[in-house]
Write a protein that holds these residues in place. Structure first.
Motif, PDB file in Angstrom:
ATOM      1  N   ASP A  50     -13.991  46.253   8.293  1.00 15.68           N
ATOM      2  CA  ASP A  50     -14.341  46.603   9.667  1.00 15.68           C
ATOM      3  C   ASP A  50     -14.040  45.447  10.626  1.00 15.68           C
ATOM      4  N   ILE A  51     -12.845  44.874  10.477  1.00 12.14           N
ATOM      5  CA  ILE A  51     -12.399  43.761  11.319  1.00 12.14           C
ATOM      6  C   ILE A  51     -11.828  44.327  12.618  1.00 12.14           C
ATOM      7  N   LYS A  52     -12.252  43.759  13.730  1.00 12.76           N
ATOM      8  CA  LYS A  52     -11.825  44.267  15.049  1.00 12.76           C
ATOM      9  C   LYS A  52     -10.581  43.567  15.582  1.00 12.76           C
ATOM     10  N   SER A  53     -10.439  42.267  15.309  1.00  7.83           N
ATOM     11  CA  SER A  53      -9.251  41.554  15.770  1.00  7.83           C
ATOM     12  C   SER A  53      -8.965  40.387  14.826  1.00  7.83           C
ATOM     13  N   VAL A  54      -7.679  40.041  14.743  1.00  5.99           N
ATOM     14  CA  VAL A  54      -7.253  38.948  13.863  1.00  5.99           C
ATOM     15  C   VAL A  54      -6.267  38.053  14.603  1.00  5.99           C
ATOM     16  N   LYS A  55      -6.151  36.828  14.114  1.00  2.00           N
ATOM     17  CA  LYS A  55      -5.182  35.882  14.657  1.00  2.00           C
ATOM     18  C   LYS A  55      -3.851  36.058  13.927  1.00  2.00           C
ATOM     19  N   GLU A  56      -2.812  35.577  14.567  1.00  5.83           N
ATOM     20  CA  GLU A  56      -1.480  35.655  13.965  1.00  5.83           C
ATOM     21  C   GLU A  56      -1.426  34.885  12.647  1.00  5.83           C
ATOM     22  N   SER A  57      -2.141  33.762  12.567  1.00  5.49           N
ATOM     23  CA  SER A  57      -2.142  32.975  11.331  1.00  5.49           C
ATOM     24  C   SER A  57      -2.713  33.779  10.164  1.00  5.49           C
ATOM     25  N   PHE A  58      -3.682  34.635  10.428  1.00  2.63           N
ATOM     26  CA  PHE A  58      -4.262  35.525   9.425  1.00  2.63           C
ATOM     27  C   PHE A  58      -3.171  36.437   8.858  1.00  2.63           C
ATOM     28  N   LEU A  59      -2.425  37.063   9.764  1.00  2.00           N
ATOM     29  CA  LEU A  59      -1.365  37.984   9.338  1.00  2.00           C
ATOM     30  C   LEU A  59      -0.227  37.255   8.627  1.00  2.00           C
ATOM     31  N   GLN A  60       0.094  36.042   9.067  1.00  3.04           N
ATOM     32  CA  GLN A  60       1.164  35.278   8.424  1.00  3.04           C
ATOM     33  C   GLN A  60       0.801  34.913   6.988  1.00  3.04           C
ATOM     34  N   VAL A  61      -0.433  34.478   6.771  1.00  2.00           N
ATOM     35  CA  VAL A  61      -0.854  34.115   5.418  1.00  2.00           C
ATOM     36  C   VAL A  61      -0.900  35.355   4.530  1.00  2.00           C
ATOM     37  N   LEU A  62      -1.408  36.473   5.047  1.00  2.00           N
ATOM     38  CA  LEU A  62      -1.424  37.708   4.252  1.00  2.00           C
ATOM     39  C   LEU A  62      -0.005  38.174   3.939  1.00  2.00           C
ATOM     40  N   HIS A  63       0.899  37.999   4.885  1.00  2.00           N
ATOM     41  CA  HIS A  63       2.306  38.351   4.648  1.00  2.00           C
ATOM     42  C   HIS A  63       2.878  37.516   3.502  1.00  2.00           C
ATOM     43  N   GLN A  64       2.639  36.215   3.543  1.00  2.00           N
ATOM     44  CA  GLN A  64       3.133  35.331   2.488  1.00  2.00           C
ATOM     45  C   GLN A  64       2.493  35.671   1.142  1.00  2.00           C
ATOM     46  N   LEU A  65       1.202  35.962   1.153  1.00  2.00           N
ATOM     47  CA  LEU A  65       0.493  36.346  -0.070  1.00  2.00           C
ATOM     48  C   LEU A  65       1.095  37.616  -0.651  1.00  2.00           C
ATOM     49  N   TYR A  66       1.392  38.575   0.199  1.00  2.00           N
ATOM     50  CA  TYR A  66       2.006  39.828  -0.244  1.00  2.00           C
ATOM     51  C   TYR A  66       3.376  39.570  -0.877  1.00  2.00           C
ATOM     52  N   LEU A  67       4.209  38.790  -0.187  1.00  2.00           N
ATOM     53  CA  LEU A  67       5.562  38.523  -0.694  1.00  2.00           C
ATOM     54  C   LEU A  67       5.533  37.802  -2.040  1.00  2.00           C
ATOM     55  N   GLU A  68       4.686  36.779  -2.144  1.00  2.00           N
ATOM     56  CA  GLU A  68       4.606  36.021  -3.394  1.00  2.00           C
ATOM     57  C   GLU A  68       4.035  36.871  -4.524  1.00  2.00           C
ATOM     58  N   THR A  69       3.071  37.713  -4.213  1.00  2.00           N
ATOM     59  CA  THR A  69       2.486  38.585  -5.230  1.00  2.00           C
ATOM     60  C   THR A  69       3.503  39.609  -5.702  1.00  2.00           C
ATOM     61  N   ASP A  70       4.227  40.192  -4.770  1.00  2.00           N
ATOM     62  CA  ASP A  70       5.250  41.175  -5.123  1.00  2.00           C
ATOM     63  C   ASP A  70       6.317  40.536  -6.008  1.00  2.00           C
ATOM     64  N   ALA A  71       6.763  39.352  -5.647  1.00  2.00           N
ATOM     65  CA  ALA A  71       7.780  38.655  -6.447  1.00  2.00           C
ATOM     66  C   ALA A  71       7.245  38.317  -7.839  1.00  2.00           C
ATOM     67  N   GLY A  72       5.995  37.902  -7.908  1.00  2.00           N
ATOM     68  CA  GLY A  72       5.410  37.551  -9.203  1.00  2.00           C
ATOM     69  C   GLY A  72       5.212  38.750 -10.098  1.00  2.00           C
ATOM     70  N   LEU A  73       4.721  39.845  -9.533  1.00  2.00           N
ATOM     71  CA  LEU A  73       4.474  41.049 -10.334  1.00  2.00           C
ATOM     72  C   LEU A  73       5.761  41.751 -10.740  1.00  2.00           C
ATOM     73  N   ASN A  74       6.715  41.780  -9.852  1.00  3.05           N
ATOM     74  CA  ASN A  74       7.915  42.565 -10.096  1.00  3.05           C
ATOM     75  C   ASN A  74       9.119  41.720 -10.491  1.00  3.05           C
ATOM     76  N   GLY A  75       8.886  40.444 -10.730  1.00  5.39           N
ATOM     77  CA  GLY A  75       9.938  39.574 -11.219  1.00  5.39           C
ATOM     78  C   GLY A  75       9.810  39.433 -12.727  1.00  5.39           C
ATOM     79  N   SER A  76      10.049  38.261 -13.209  1.00 10.83           N
ATOM     80  CA  SER A  76       9.986  38.019 -14.655  1.00 10.83           C
ATOM     81  C   SER A  76       8.547  37.965 -15.159  1.00 10.83           C
ATOM     82  N   GLY A  77       7.581  37.801 -14.272  1.00  7.25           N
ATOM     83  CA  GLY A  77       6.184  37.669 -14.677  1.00  7.25           C
ATOM     84  C   GLY A  77       5.769  36.217 -14.825  1.00  7.25           C
TER      85      GLY A  77
END
Length: 189
Positions: A50-77
């Protein structure tokens, strides 16, 4: 992704529990649905807390977390890592965060609404084990010895490898078909 970096941007949102919980939730969603889009995950995260507003830094870190997680899960492991504190932190804190990671993973899988009949026996057993890990009692681990440290490393690796197994079970990689070699029949005559 660095645990401290993720924790820093999540600090204004205690509803999200911890960086470990958020990463576990992401991995649970990705393991259960390989087609989950980054925007869908972030939207679920914001809605659930129930978050009403976020900073750009929040979205940037979540973006990086998503990319690294996707690469880790769907790469060699080999690159897949749990977002938990490093070994410079107290064992009790690391164990607590591993428990929160497991809780987040189960939460993410639960958001997908898969029932036991949709899952292989090994996956069900692993999720049950994660339930036990999510309930970890880290009290009394402030003065750990080598044995407790080794146990923690073993459990962390069990979780990491189990997640890779579940991901492969629910999202099997599609290998390219082997092409039949063409053999000219006129050379055999």
């Amino acid at each position: 992704m660095d645990f401290n970096q993720v924790s820093e941007v999540l600090a204004p949102f205690p509803e999200l529990e911890s960086a470990s919980f958020v990463h576990g939730m992401l991995v649970g969603l990705m393991s259960g649905d390989s087609e989950i889009k980054e925007t869908v995950w972030i939207k679920k995260l914001i809605e659930e807390a129930d978050i009403k507003s976020v900073k750009e830094s929040f979205l940037q870190v979540l973006h990086q977390l998503y990319l690294e997680t996707d690469a880790g899960l769907n790469g060699s492991g080999f690159d897949f890592a749990l977002c938990i504190p490093d070994d410079t932190e107290e064992l009790g804190f690391r164990a607590s965060m591993l428990g929160q990671w497991a809780e987040g993973y189960l939460y993410g899988m639960g958001l997908l609404g898969k029932s036991d009949k949709d899952l292989a026996r090994e996956v069900i057993e692993f999720l049950s084990d994660l339930g036990d890990i999510a309930g970890i009692d880290a009290a009394g681990l402030s003065e750990p010895g080598d044995e407790e440290e080794a146990d923690f490393m073993e459990i962390s690796e069990f979780v990491r490898m189990g997640v890779l197994m579940v991901n492969e079970e629910l999202n099997p990689t599609q290998a390219a078909p082997i092409m039949e070699a063409e053999c000219p029949t006129d050379t055999l005559q």
